[in-house]
Enzyme design. Structure first.
Site, PDB file in Angstrom:
ATOM      1  N   ARG A   1      34.075  40.157  46.573  1.00 55.27           N
ATOM      2  CA  ARG A   1      34.825  41.427  46.383  1.00 55.27           C
ATOM      3  C   ARG A   1      33.385  42.835  47.046  1.00 55.27           C
ATOM      4  O   ARG A   1      32.709  42.840  46.520  1.00 55.27           O
ATOM      5  CB  ARG A   1      35.763  41.670  45.800  1.00 55.27           C
TER       6      ARG A   1
ATOM      7  N   LYS B   1      29.855  46.030  42.100  1.00 51.69           N
ATOM      8  CA  LYS B   1      28.733  44.613  42.451  1.00 51.69           C
ATOM      9  C   LYS B   1      27.573  45.110  43.591  1.00 51.69           C
ATOM     10  O   LYS B   1      26.752  44.563  43.957  1.00 51.69           O
ATOM     11  CB  LYS B   1      29.550  44.003  43.410  1.00 51.69           C
TER      12      LYS B   1
ATOM     13  N   THR C   1      31.278  33.588  40.049  1.00 54.45           N
ATOM     14  CA  THR C   1      30.589  32.220  39.671  1.00 54.45           C
ATOM     15  C   THR C   1      30.455  31.424  41.201  1.00 54.45           C
ATOM     16  O   THR C   1      29.938  30.476  41.359  1.00 54.45           O
ATOM     17  CB  THR C   1      32.011  31.156  39.610  1.00 54.45           C
TER      18      THR C   1
END
Length: 839
Positions: free
Chosen positions: A566, A571, A673
């Protein structure tokens, strides 16, 4: 007629056949034609590719149904403890995954005249969740079935899932994901188990007890989907609820002339399951979202108690009326705070409906529920306004207030006179608008609280939930996330799965720790060659896909440098952008130097209301427009934004990736993940010591990852001393050049100030300290480029990484949840197969 098989497809068939064997497929063609004829009412003359897909899906489903029924019978007879999950689902159910799990070989599809690639293109992702949390749920369901755990996954059957992303003139544009428009061959509606869910109304305190009256009722209609385990004949159930208006909805409010409008207003009730809120790590406090959260837990708890009461107990069939044994037979895992209303709802049922004392009900509730936290970002933590709860769920607000009163009484006794601690630990946050802190509710109402990576769990104890940890240290645990190797290796990368099986056998599919045996072969030239060859095959295939989709010629010998997740400031896709610009400037400055070629791919969706994230996408596409069309650069650097990143695209890109970008600011990514999926598929990681990266580096050896940048303690120290972005900007020439190009319109010649908000944020308001890690990131990327020029040493590190993935199986994660939180024991025993071989 299907196209001739490519080498990759042949390998896939051989791999699946070799790992799966062939069982009960002699009547596959008969069943396929039967479904085409009788279920779809078509023949081969008029059938479309989608008809073939549905005929095959129904044929595969036939092989599941007997196992599905037998599994439920087995659970009824054995009466095991049952794990219930109320969560987002991002399933991406595929025929090929089910074929793998139920022991049918895809080699027979070709004999039916079916093209595997075309069928895969037809399949729809069931995008009923956001990003990692939704995909984690899917991995957990697979592992629970494969471990023989009695488990049910509950969620909402959204009519429209996570939006489809289109890139138009470089900008993200959202389109509705109408994933059900052609039907869903895997689900079975269960109207006989429909349940009423109440909203609004008022509360009456009577001598007979508390009553919630004058409510508006919405019906929850369940749809069941089979979740098969890996070759153990276990088929668990995912139950998704759809909102339906009752027949008399609003009719009592209208006179005869208003009948038509009353029927039309049924949509108001059914909107509850219309669309998924597409926010990842961002809380949106809308009434419809709260309705959705309560809807799923209210329907689910009714279902849980119905099953509990009607279970076969011991050797005698009885109807349980005593709910005191509920915690011995049911475990409810609250994944994030979305299902937090399960706590007051269970208390309402036990106190108001079952007439238990508060103390008895609270004991049952806390021993049944456990809470998993998935984020430390403050903007992601749910805080619901009390006035909204008062209107929508008045009885539940009363119960929350009572929970809080008793909770604060306990804290006051433990810490007399510490009013500040009482304020910090209260479920009710005072202020301009009074709110309920849902994370606090989950902690108080659960017997176990866990984070999803060791560093994340430590942060929860040290900062976010420090007060609660000091009061109840034994309540806090860690459960590092994992992924299912069935989907994320055997299915999506069958060539690699086969190469591994040739060396160590195929038991690793059930026991990923066995990958450690590959360490014996780390210097084996044949394995090094085979793994490099598989990677190149995957890259060639994905290069062809990219050229077809994006009309960009890709150098398949370039390093495939991938960041897919996303789009979010934490991030740090912006750090990646700065590296791209730096590389571009270096090539332009020294065009005759022998540069390591890179194809940099970034993909991910931005929440529709997240302005900065959408602007980041526009910056990535703008950089690509300049870089990809510069003849001086040529094929030494290409930049592609991967449109509409989703599970099915991940299954293409992850096996083809060389470098995995996991570059969040230390202390912000709970686990991740995607990092594990890349590692298992032979990509090397460049990343910060954040989330599960820490444990990946421990398992594989930090020397086999590219670790850079600040650690959590460095970030905390910088928070105290102050982060000055301008200091880095003025001191580092390459950083200054890149920022000046963004600010000056080099990448947006038609609108020079297009990215002014990004520039302003990075220079003056950057919570995630992009510039502080820039130098370390660039130097680390230089090491990546140097190592890539030595294929043998690169592949050795790949082998170390693959061999170290055992810890990151969701089978391990779920086994730990089962033993340490739910009080259940995983079983690898098979349930007896049904008598009918077709079942």
């Amino acid at each position: 007629m299907p196209k001739p098989l490519t080498d990759q497809e042949k390998r896939k068939q051989i791999s699946v056949r070799g790992l799966a064997g062939v069982e009960n497929v002699s009547d596959l063609k008969t069943n396929f034609n039967r479904h085409l004829h009788f279920t779809l009412v078509k023949d081969r003359n008029v059938a479309t590719k989608r008809d073939y897909y549905f005929a095959l899906a129904n044929t595969v489903r036939d092989h599941l149904v007997g196992r599905w029924i037998r599994t439920q019978q087995h659970y009824y007879e054995k009466d095991p403890k049952v794990s219930k999950h109320s969560l987002e689902m991002y399933m991406s159910i595929t025929i090929f995954f089910f074929l793998l799990l139920v022991n049918l070989s895809t080699i027979y599809l070709h004999q039916l005249g079916l093209d595997m690639e075309e069928l895969q293109d037809i399949e729809e992702d069931a995008g009923l969740g956001n990003g990692g949390l939704g995909r984690l749920a899917a991995c957990f369901l697979d592992s629970m079935a494969s471990l023989g755990l009695a488990a049910y996954g509950y969620g909402i059957r959204y009519e429209f899932g996570i939006f489809n992303q289109k890139i138009v003139n470089g900008w993200q544009v959202e389109e509705a994901d109408d994933w059900l428009r052609y039907g869903n061959p895997w689900e079975k509606a269960r109207p006989e188990y429909m349940r009423p869910v109440h909203f609004y109304g008022r509360v009456e305190h009577t001598p007979e007890g508390v009553k919630w009256v004058d409510t508006q009722v919405v019906l929850a209609l369940p749809y069941d989907t089979p979740i098969p385990g890996y070759r153990n004949n276990v088929v668990n159930t995912m139950r998704l609820w759809s909102a339906k208006a009752p027949c008399d909805f609003n009719l009592k409010d209208f006179n005869v002339g208003g009948y038509i409008q009353a029927v039309l207003d049924r949509n108001l009730a059914e909107n509850i399951s219309r669309v998924l809120y597409p926010n990842d790590n961002f809380f949106e406090g809308k009434e419809l979202r709260l309705k959705q959260e309560y809807f799923v837990v209210a329907a689910t708890l009714q279902d849980i108690i119905r099953r509990f009461k009607s279970s076969k107990f011991g050797s005698t069939e009885v109807v349980r009326v005593d709910l005191s044994t509920l915690p011995e037979k049911v475990a409810i895992q609250l994944n994030d705070t979305h299902p937090a209303m399960a706590i007051p709802e269970l208390m309402r049922i036990l106190v108001d409906t079952e007439h238990l004392t508060w103390e008895k009900a609270w004991d049952i509730c806390t021993r049944t529920c456990a809470y998993t936290n998935h984020t430390v970002l403050p903007e992601a933590l749910e805080r619901w306004p009390t006035d909204l709860l008062q209107n929508l769920l008045p009885r539940h607000l009363e119960i929350i207030y009572e929970i809080n009163r008793r909770h604060l009484e306990r804290i006051a006794k433990l810490y007399p006179g510490d009013d500040d601690r009482l304020r910090r630990m209260s479920l009710v946050e005072e202020g301009h608008q009074k709110k309920i802190n849902m994370a606090h509710l989950c902690i108080v109402g659960s017997h176990a609280v866990n984070g999803v990576a060791r560093i994340h769990s430590d942060i929860l104890k040290a900062t976010l939930f420090k007060d609660f940890y000091e009061v109840d240290p034994d309540k806090f645990q860690n459960k590092t996330n994992g992924i299912t190797p069935r989907r994320w290796l055997v299915m999506c990368n069958p060539g690699l799965a086969e190469v591994i099986a040739e060396r160590i056998g195929d038991d690793y599919i059930r026991d990923l720790d066995q990958l450690k045996k590959l360490l014996e072969f780390v210097d084996d030239d044949s394995l090094i060659c085979d793994i490099a060859k598989i990677k190149q095959e995957n890259k060639l295939k994905f290069s062809a896909y990219l050229e077809e989709q994006y009309k960009v010629k890709i150098n398949p010998n370039s390093m495939f440098d991938v960041q897919v997740k996303r789009i979010h400031e934490y991030k740090r896709q912006l750090l990646n952008c700065l590296h791209i610009i730096t590389l571009y400037n270096r090539i332009k400055k020294e065009p005759n130097k022998d540069w390591t070629p890179r194809t940099i791919m970034i993909g991910g969706k931005a929440a529709p209301g997240y302005h900065t994230a959408k602007l980041i996408i526009r910056l990535i596409t703008a950089i690509g427009e300049i870089v990809n069309n510069d003849p001086v650069v040529g094929d030494r650097l290409k930049v592609i934004f991967l449109e509409n990143y989703k599970v099915t695209l991940a299954e293409r890109i992850i096996p083809a990736s060389d470098l995995s970008e996991q570059i969040s600011t230390a202390g912000t990514e709970a686990s991740g993940t995607g990092n594990m999926k890349f590692m298992l598929n032979g990509a090397l990681t460049i990343g910060t010591m954040d989330g599960a990266n820490v444990e990946m580096a421990e398992e594989a050896g930090e020397e086999n990852l590219f670790i850079f940048g600040m650690r959590v303690e460095d970030v905390e120290a910088m928070d105290k001393s102050g982060y000055d972005a301008m200091e880095y900007y003025n001191r580092i020439p390459e950083l200054k050049q890149a920022m000046d190009q963004i600010a000056g319109g080099f990448f947006s010649p038609d609108q020079h100030d297009l990215f002014k908000d990004i520039v302003n944020m990075l220079l003056h308001h950057d919570r995630f300290k992009v510039f502080a890690d820039y130098e370390a990131y660039i130097k680390c990327q230089d090491k990546v480029s140097a190592l890539y020029r030595n294929p043998k040493e690169w592949t050795k590190k790949v082998i170390y990484n693959i061999a170290s993935c055992g810890k990151f199986s969701s089978d391990r994660t779920i086994s730990q949840y089962a033993r340490e939180i739910w009080g259940m024991e995983p079983s690898l025993e098979k349930i007896p197969a049904p008598d009918d071989p077709r079942q």
